[in-house]
Enzyme design. Structure first.
Site, PDB file in Angstrom:
ATOM      1  N   CYS A  23      39.301  41.563  37.477  1.00 18.34           N
ATOM      2  CA  CYS A  23      40.744  42.263  37.345  1.00 18.34           C
ATOM      3  C   CYS A  23      41.775  41.394  36.890  1.00 18.34           C
ATOM      4  CB  CYS A  23      40.630  43.052  38.724  1.00 18.34           C
ATOM      5  SG  CYS A  23      40.523  41.897  40.070  1.00 18.34           S
ATOM      6  N   HIS A  62      41.568  48.504  37.879  1.00 17.45           N
ATOM      7  CA  HIS A  62      40.289  48.739  38.303  1.00 17.45           C
ATOM      8  C   HIS A  62      39.515  50.151  38.027  1.00 17.45           C
ATOM      9  CE1 HIS A  62      42.453  45.794  41.034  1.00 17.45           C
ATOM     10  NE2 HIS A  62      41.068  45.218  41.080  1.00 17.45           N
ATOM     11  N   ASP A  85      46.801  49.125  36.923  1.00 15.38           N
ATOM     12  CA  ASP A  85      45.774  48.860  37.775  1.00 15.38           C
ATOM     13  C   ASP A  85      44.620  48.746  36.985  1.00 15.38           C
ATOM     14  OD1 ASP A  85      43.780  48.650  39.618  1.00 15.38           O
ATOM     15  OD2 ASP A  85      44.503  50.446  40.761  1.00 15.38           O
TER      16      ASP A  85
END
EC number: 3.4.22.-
Length: 394
Positions: free
Chosen positions: A73, A277, A275
């Site tokens: 990430c 993820h 994000d």
């Protein structure tokens, strides 16, 4: 036009996630007002390149992982910050992405830099393998400073973008060192580097001399910071938010322990972030060099988090295409960041500190080609860089 209106309609479905407020939203140096231009705000956000976990790419190093889910990430966030710098460099900050619209060749070339292939200069393969030289095993989570050091080293192999990447040390940005680095011609000779800055007035700006460009190299400035011990110190919040207002802003890398986000702006006391993820399948370029880019743009309202929930380990990013942009950034920092007399977020100094080792602009290691397949052992290319220090905390 109908496609443009369609896109606004799709984005409008997510607008209720933003609160009704008169407070401005700041996104990478641009101000938006929710009560008058919500659609413009969402279009601005969706234009940012969005890099997420991917699966089914060729194994890193030939036998390593074929997905970065669970560990990549922060690498993806570093890719997003760098991609924003490249968009500003080639397309401009106000460039907008529209779904299904033909994009310029530079846009596809930028995207190809980040595809999950070992021969792409900022791929997950290159970043993970260069991280070995920073003491990180492939598949191990990176912190903000580590990803900054990796980007600095990979940029040396990127002749198309020719970026000067400066990663600050000890919470200190040195103007003299940055100008020396950005005025250095792309030569391996140390003498050439030192003379370029001293004699740039005689060489002239942006002119070819002896076959190389002597102009200002576009600057990617990354400032790793520790804004507290276990939690962010409230004294830094106003200065941190001020950075997102600067026209040079590339946002910030950070998040929570082992959970990285790419912060692109704020609304009140909430940070706005992209994000990484989400796990998507590997996408390669087409035969004509274009990239199916639908999965590289976040087409919904971004996430928000309270600024006090931010982990204190962060890295700020700024892009200065021309020297005047850097001079303007220095003025803004003096005015907005350094006005705090104690516990400043970082320091900006004119001269290289005398107790530091001499500053030598980085040069590409002596290898015949680039590419992750060559970078089997990065410790031979670079020395391990130490983590930054905590200088002032409560």
């Amino acid at each position: 036009l109908s496609r443009y209106e369609n896109q606004i309609t799709i984005l409008s479905d997510y607008l209720e996630e933003f609160p009704e407020t008169d407070e401005p939203v700041w996104i990478l140096g641009r101000q938006h007002h929710l009560n008058t231009d919500k659609s413009k705000l969402l279009l601005d956000i969706s234009a940012r390149l969005w890099f997420t976990y991917r699966r089914k790419f060729s194994p890193i190093g030939g036998t390593g992982p074929s997905s970065d889910a669970g560990w990549g990430c922060m690498l993806r966030c570093g890719q997003m910050m760098l991609a924003q710098a490249l968009i500003c460099r080639h397309l401009g900050r106000d460039w907008q992405w529209e779904k299904h619209k033909k994009q310029p060749e530079e846009y596809h070339r930028i995207l190809r830099c980040f595809l999950d292939r070992k021969d792409c200069c900022y791929s997950i393969h290159q970043m993970a393998q260069m991280g070995v030289g920073e003491g990180k095993s492939i598949g191990e989570w990176f912190g903000p400073n580590t990803v900054a050091q990796v980007l600095k080293k990979l940029a040396l192999f990127d002749e198309w973008n020719s970026l000067a990447v400066y990663v600050s040390m000890d919470n200190t940005v040195v103007i003299e060192d940055i100008k020396k680095m950005c005025w250095s011609p792309p030569q391996s000779s140390g003498a050439a580097h030192s003379s370029a800055h001293l004699h740039r007035s005689t060489l002239g700006r942006n002119k070819n001399t002896a076959g190389f460009c002597t102009g200002w190299k576009p600057l990617l400035l990354i400032i790793p910071l520790r804004l507290g011990i276990n939690h962010i110190n409230p004294v830094y919040i106003d200065a941190f938010k001020e950075c997102f207002k600067m026209p040079q802003s590339l946002g910030a890398l950070g998040g929570k322990p082992n959970n990285a986000y790419y912060f692109i702006g704020f609304l009140g006391n909430e940070l706005i972030y992209l994000d990484p993820h989400t796990t998507q399948s590997f996408v390669d370029s087409e035969e004509n060099g274009t990239v199916d880019d639908q999965s590289f743009h976040c087409q919904q309202a971004p996430h928000r988090m309270k600024i006090m929930n931010l982990d204190p380990s962060v890295a700020l990013g700024f892009f200065c295409k021309e020297e005047c942009d850097f001079d303007n950034w220095c003025s803004l920092v003096q005015k907005e960041i350094l006005k705090q007399q104690s516990l400043r977020m970082f320091e900006l100094v004119q001269k290289h500190p005398p107790h530091w080792p001499p500053f030598i602009p980085p040069t590409k290691p002596e290898v015949t080609t680039t590419g992750a397949e060559l970078i089997e052992s990065t410790d031979k290319l670079f020395e391990l860089e130490e983590e930054f220090e905590i200088l002032s905390v409560w």
